[in-house]
Design a protein around this motif. Structure first.
Motif, PDB file in Angstrom:
ATOM      1  N   CYS A 117       0.841  -1.204   0.000  1.00 29.62           N
ATOM      2  CA  CYS A 117       0.000   0.000   0.000  1.00 29.62           C
ATOM      3  C   CYS A 117       0.873   1.251   0.000  1.00 29.62           C
ATOM      4  O   CYS A 117       0.625   2.205  -0.751  1.00 29.62           O
ATOM      5  CB  CYS A 117      -0.903   0.033   1.236  1.00 29.62           C
ATOM      6  N   ARG A 118       1.896   1.219   0.847  1.00 33.30           N
ATOM      7  CA  ARG A 118       2.735   2.414   0.961  1.00 33.30           C
ATOM      8  C   ARG A 118       3.647   2.601  -0.241  1.00 33.30           C
ATOM      9  O   ARG A 118       4.101   3.701  -0.511  1.00 33.30           O
ATOM     10  CB  ARG A 118       3.519   2.379   2.275  1.00 33.30           C
ATOM     11  N   ARG A 119       3.884   1.523  -0.962  1.00 25.78           N
ATOM     12  CA  ARG A 119       4.641   1.688  -2.202  1.00 25.78           C
ATOM     13  C   ARG A 119       3.777   2.443  -3.222  1.00 25.78           C
ATOM     14  O   ARG A 119       4.256   3.297  -3.949  1.00 25.78           O
ATOM     15  CB  ARG A 119       5.074   0.317  -2.747  1.00 25.78           C
ATOM     16  N   LEU A 120       2.470   2.138  -3.232  1.00 27.89           N
ATOM     17  CA  LEU A 120       1.556   2.855  -4.139  1.00 27.89           C
ATOM     18  C   LEU A 120       1.308   4.283  -3.670  1.00 27.89           C
ATOM     19  O   LEU A 120       1.229   5.199  -4.479  1.00 27.89           O
ATOM     20  CB  LEU A 120       0.207   2.129  -4.221  1.00 27.89           C
ATOM     21  N   GLU A 121       1.152   4.456  -2.359  1.00 25.52           N
ATOM     22  CA  GLU A 121       0.825   5.770  -1.795  1.00 25.52           C
ATOM     23  C   GLU A 121       1.785   6.068  -0.636  1.00 25.52           C
ATOM     24  O   GLU A 121       1.503   5.778   0.526  1.00 25.52           O
ATOM     25  CB  GLU A 121      -0.633   5.800  -1.295  1.00 25.52           C
ATOM     26  N   PRO A 122       2.931   6.660  -0.938  1.00 27.09           N
ATOM     27  CA  PRO A 122       3.983   6.812   0.077  1.00 27.09           C
ATOM     28  C   PRO A 122       3.601   7.693   1.272  1.00 27.09           C
ATOM     29  O   PRO A 122       4.259   7.624   2.307  1.00 27.09           O
ATOM     30  CB  PRO A 122       5.140   7.460  -0.712  1.00 27.09           C
ATOM     31  N   MET A 123       2.547   8.507   1.143  1.00 29.59           N
ATOM     32  CA  MET A 123       2.189   9.388   2.244  1.00 29.59           C
ATOM     33  C   MET A 123       1.304   8.702   3.290  1.00 29.59           C
ATOM     34  O   MET A 123       0.953   9.310   4.298  1.00 29.59           O
ATOM     35  CB  MET A 123       1.470  10.632   1.714  1.00 29.59           C
ATOM     36  N   ALA A 131       0.135   6.586   6.452  1.00 30.26           N
ATOM     37  CA  ALA A 131       0.755   6.349   7.758  1.00 30.26           C
ATOM     38  C   ALA A 131       1.428   4.975   7.750  1.00 30.26           C
ATOM     39  O   ALA A 131       0.857   4.007   7.245  1.00 30.26           O
ATOM     40  CB  ALA A 131      -0.304   6.413   8.853  1.00 30.26           C
ATOM     41  N   PRO A 132       2.633   4.850   8.316  1.00 30.53           N
ATOM     42  CA  PRO A 132       3.345   3.570   8.306  1.00 30.53           C
ATOM     43  C   PRO A 132       2.572   2.479   9.038  1.00 30.53           C
ATOM     44  O   PRO A 132       2.733   1.298   8.766  1.00 30.53           O
ATOM     45  CB  PRO A 132       4.648   3.885   9.037  1.00 30.53           C
ATOM     46  N   SER A 133       1.690   2.873   9.946  1.00 32.87           N
ATOM     47  CA  SER A 133       0.991   1.887  10.774  1.00 32.87           C
ATOM     48  C   SER A 133      -0.199   1.226  10.095  1.00 32.87           C
ATOM     49  O   SER A 133      -0.807   0.333  10.675  1.00 32.87           O
ATOM     50  CB  SER A 133       0.526   2.569  12.055  1.00 32.87           C
ATOM     51  N   VAL A 134      -0.571   1.622   8.873  1.00 32.67           N
ATOM     52  CA  VAL A 134      -1.757   1.012   8.254  1.00 32.67           C
ATOM     53  C   VAL A 134      -1.524  -0.488   8.089  1.00 32.67           C
ATOM     54  O   VAL A 134      -0.403  -0.937   7.870  1.00 32.67           O
ATOM     55  CB  VAL A 134      -2.141   1.670   6.903  1.00 32.67           C
ATOM     56  N   ARG A 135      -2.623  -1.280   8.200  1.00 29.41           N
ATOM     57  CA  ARG A 135      -2.474  -2.723   8.299  1.00 29.41           C
ATOM     58  C   ARG A 135      -2.543  -3.450   6.964  1.00 29.41           C
ATOM     59  O   ARG A 135      -2.156  -4.616   6.881  1.00 29.41           O
ATOM     60  CB  ARG A 135      -3.531  -3.295   9.240  1.00 29.41           C
ATOM     61  N   GLY A 136      -3.053  -2.818   5.937  1.00 25.35           N
ATOM     62  CA  GLY A 136      -3.151  -3.495   4.650  1.00 25.35           C
ATOM     63  C   GLY A 136      -4.254  -2.868   3.838  1.00 25.35           C
ATOM     64  O   GLY A 136      -4.905  -1.921   4.296  1.00 25.35           O
ATOM     65  N   GLY A 137      -4.445  -3.402   2.616  1.00 30.55           N
ATOM     66  CA  GLY A 137      -5.464  -2.769   1.789  1.00 30.55           C
ATOM     67  C   GLY A 137      -5.902  -3.628   0.632  1.00 30.55           C
ATOM     68  O   GLY A 137      -5.452  -4.775   0.469  1.00 30.55           O
ATOM     69  N   ARG A 151      -9.682  14.316  11.645  1.00 30.73           N
ATOM     70  CA  ARG A 151      -9.050  13.346  12.548  1.00 30.73           C
ATOM     71  C   ARG A 151      -8.743  12.046  11.791  1.00 30.73           C
ATOM     72  O   ARG A 151      -7.611  11.554  11.812  1.00 30.73           O
ATOM     73  CB  ARG A 151     -10.009  13.058  13.713  1.00 30.73           C
ATOM     74  N   ASP A 152      -9.740  11.500  11.101  1.00 32.95           N
ATOM     75  CA  ASP A 152      -9.542  10.212  10.436  1.00 32.95           C
ATOM     76  C   ASP A 152      -8.584  10.346   9.252  1.00 32.95           C
ATOM     77  O   ASP A 152      -7.752   9.470   9.018  1.00 32.95           O
ATOM     78  CB  ASP A 152     -10.892   9.647   9.983  1.00 32.95           C
ATOM     79  N   ALA A 153      -8.697  11.437   8.523  1.00 34.95           N
ATOM     80  CA  ALA A 153      -7.784  11.648   7.390  1.00 34.95           C
ATOM     81  C   ALA A 153      -6.355  11.792   7.890  1.00 34.95           C
ATOM     82  O   ALA A 153      -5.409  11.277   7.280  1.00 34.95           O
ATOM     83  CB  ALA A 153      -8.198  12.893   6.603  1.00 34.95           C
ATOM     84  N   HIS A 154      -6.195  12.466   9.023  1.00 33.09           N
ATOM     85  CA  HIS A 154      -4.866  12.667   9.591  1.00 33.09           C
ATOM     86  C   HIS A 154      -4.260  11.350  10.074  1.00 33.09           C
ATOM     87  O   HIS A 154      -3.057  11.116   9.946  1.00 33.09           O
ATOM     88  CB  HIS A 154      -4.967  13.669  10.748  1.00 33.09           C
ATOM     89  N   GLU A 155      -5.092  10.457  10.611  1.00 34.26           N
ATOM     90  CA  GLU A 155      -4.594   9.143  11.029  1.00 34.26           C
ATOM     91  C   GLU A 155      -4.082   8.369   9.809  1.00 34.26           C
ATOM     92  O   GLU A 155      -3.055   7.712   9.868  1.00 34.26           O
ATOM     93  CB  GLU A 155      -5.730   8.322  11.662  1.00 34.26           C
ATOM     94  N   LEU A 156      -4.822   8.476   8.717  1.00 33.38           N
ATOM     95  CA  LEU A 156      -4.519   7.687   7.530  1.00 33.38           C
ATOM     96  C   LEU A 156      -3.348   8.282   6.738  1.00 33.38           C
ATOM     97  O   LEU A 156      -2.458   7.575   6.293  1.00 33.38           O
ATOM     98  CB  LEU A 156      -5.771   7.666   6.645  1.00 33.38           C
ATOM     99  N   VAL A 157      -3.383   9.598   6.551  1.00 34.86           N
ATOM    100  CA  VAL A 157      -2.371  10.299   5.748  1.00 34.86           C
ATOM    101  C   VAL A 157      -1.977  11.559   6.531  1.00 34.86           C
ATOM    102  O   VAL A 157      -2.550  12.631   6.325  1.00 34.86           O
ATOM    103  CB  VAL A 157      -2.932  10.696   4.367  1.00 34.86           C
TER     104      VAL A 157
END
Lengths: 385, 385
Positions: A132-138, A140-146, A296-302
């Motif tokens: 996920c982070r390779r596709l969207e580098p911004m 949050a490192p903590s995201v669990r998958g997609g 809040r939620d957008a900030h957690e994600l990105v």
């Protein structure tokens, strides 16, 4: 532009549903006049423009999701035809949609959604957090998958509306800027509308496509239209600073501790952040709580969204029918057709609605794919009232 | 209103500092013209209007806090006189200020602040969490305690500016809506200003009171004014729904996990929520991160803010001097005085500034209480440049 000749069809409402119906009907040879209120009231002018048939709908809404998938499949050809006829871009982006799970519970929910998408024939690909982070580098490192849905695209609803207006005008569709106060009926048949400014316009058929404002039109007999409820949505339009790369390069939908949030980038430097879903009646107030939850939620994600400029805050009302499915085609009142109740799916369903309404307005019959959504279907609430 | 006669004094800037100086100088018999840019640019039009001399300043700024306490003490009589002369209300509220600690660390910091306030002669009263919530029932139950400063009031800076304009006009002060491009000098003496529109206005004295915009005025010789930096502040103006009680009944300042936030109620149905403090240069962009932080901390302190409507989002630039203290009175350039660098304290310092500048503009000398803040004082940065 007020037309002097009597139109075959009056379309009440200039959101995407009204405009696509007007354009398609004019292509079939009808003489059409669109009546529009001041601009900016249509839910579609506030919408994010995601074309994601299976992530908006909830479980149990499979027929609606199938209609959404059909409409999404028609989008590329629809855009090609529309841009050719109008000479305008509709801001169609074909980078797909990335759905992100923030924590472990969110990942379990996303897996269920993935199974549903597969069942509906939506192409998907499971991704690890790192992918996920390779596709969207911004992210949050903590995201669990997609899950990547490579064919779930997005469109810019304001540009789409402009293109539909232009294409409709080229087909001879006229426009009147006014409010419709009520229907004109002659015996048992609708034969026109009464305007707020006092004038009357007569036509063979009237199509109501005024979204959440439709029930405010007087003269609709009881039982012709089921109750429509406005479902409030609040969102933000952000702008990336001039010298910085886009914060996301495709639609990113997140589940953050059970709470849904999305970021939809535009071809310009903008990103749409949304959205709430509130059943508050006809309430167009921007609230502190909605802004806070979305941010809040957008900030957690990105987390980088914090750096973006707030260009606009928007509030819209989505029209919800009793079963959350659209109401299309002829009503029990001769001369009156409707295209309302598109709820959260108006942008996605624009091509399918145009096709269905062109058929209904010229033949009096909905095509097979749309028959389930006939405005004349029975609702439990009809019986209770 | 353009005056045909040559004024004794041109005031550049129509924020609170410029207006109070103009009014007070006119009361002493000077013939005054105020030059103002388009409205809404003054930091004071964005300010919350808290009159809290010891909670804005940081430790080590005791002389500034003493000036703040003096100015606060002058506020009640100042308001009485101003409202009488202008016939307008300045939205002065005398309900005091409640300072709240959200967690244990915040309580320790608040205790230190309380000791500082006592040392400065600010009347305070320590309150338990329960006592705080008895005063302000909408506070989160989890807050740890607070300090009530019963004499730290608030004013509505926009109403205060309107009242100052009206009072100044009654004293014969004229106004010109234009931008000042530069100073007109004649040998070593300032004798007027050059306007953006091309005109010139001559006067015996020029007072620069244009806040963070002051350094943009050309013709100020090197060494006359120390560097001023704009310190960005973002805040929100919220509105309570028509049928609901005010969310707070006095100024509530909170420390939430070390992060300061405040809610300032107005006589109307409004509440000001603020504020950020950002050193970003001349940047007036509203950012997603600022909204999110303010809303997050306000929501922790008073969860009910979520229900309020967002009436306006505001961005202003506070003018900061090298030592964060205002620069008042004559400069090294004959004919030129200044009243700038009020940083976060412009509203609080309005009465004291008016008194100091009236004296300086008529006698050429600052009164004793203001002498420490003379514009001609030395700065370390002067020597470095």
């Amino acid at each position: 532009m007020v037309r002097s000749d009597t139109p075959d069809l009056i379309v009440v409402g200039s959101g995407l549903v009204g405009l696509v119906s007007a354009w398609r009907a004019a292509q079939r040879g009808l003489n059409v006049t669109v009546i529009s209120r001041e601009s900016g009231n249509a839910a579609s002018s506030v919408a994010a423009g995601m074309l994601t048939p299976a992530s908006e709908a909830t479980f149990g809404e499979e027929p609606l999701m199938r209609l959404g998938a059909l409409s999404r499949d028609r989008y590329p050809a629809f855009i090609t035809e529309l841009e050719e006829e109008s000479g305008l871009s509709a801001g169609f982006r074909t980078a797909g949609t990335l759905q992100i799970a923030f924590d472990t519970d969110d990942l379990a929910r996303l897996s269920d959604l993935g199974e549903l998408q597969t069942r509906l024939g939506v192409k998907t690909e499971r991704l690890t957090s790192r992918e996920c982070r390779r596709l969207e580098p911004m992210l949050a490192p903590s995201v669990r998958g997609g899950i990547l849905a490579p064919d779930d695209h997005s469109v810019n609803p304001r540009l789409l509306a402009d293109a539909l207006w232009a294409a409709a005008e080229r087909r001879g569709v006229g426009g009147i800027r006014d409010r419709v106060r009520g229907l004109l009926t002659d015996g048992d048949r609708v034969h026109g509308v009464l305007l707020e400014s006092g004038g009357e316009i007569t036509a063979d058929q009237v199509l109501l496509a005024a979204g959440a404002w439709t029930p405010h039109i007087s003269g609709i007999p009881e039982g012709v239209l089921p109750p429509l409820r406005p479902v409030k949505g609040q969102l933000l339009r952000l702008r990336t600073p001039a010298d910085e790369p886009p914060i996301v390069s495709r639609t990113v939908r997140g589940l953050v501790k059970g709470s849904p949030v999305y970021l939809v980038p535009r071809e310009s430097d903008e990103v749409i952040l949304g959205a709430t879903q509130e059943e508050m009646g006809h309430d167009l107030r921007l609230t502190a709580g909605a802004l806070w939850e979305i941010l809040r939620d957008a900030h957690e994600l990105v987390p980088g969204v914090s750096e973006l400029e707030v260009a606009e805050t928007c509030v819209g009302l989505r029209p919800g029918s009793p079963d959350n499915e659209p109401l299309l085609g002829p009503t029990r009142l001769p001369g009156l057709q409707v295209a309302v109740g598109h709820f959260r799916h108006g942008v996605l369903l624009t091509p399918a609605t145009g096709d269905a309404m062109a058929e209904a307005l010229t033949s009096g019959q909905l095509p097979d794919f749309a028959r389930r959504f006939a405005a004349t279907r029975e609702f439990d609430s009809d019986r209770n009232e």
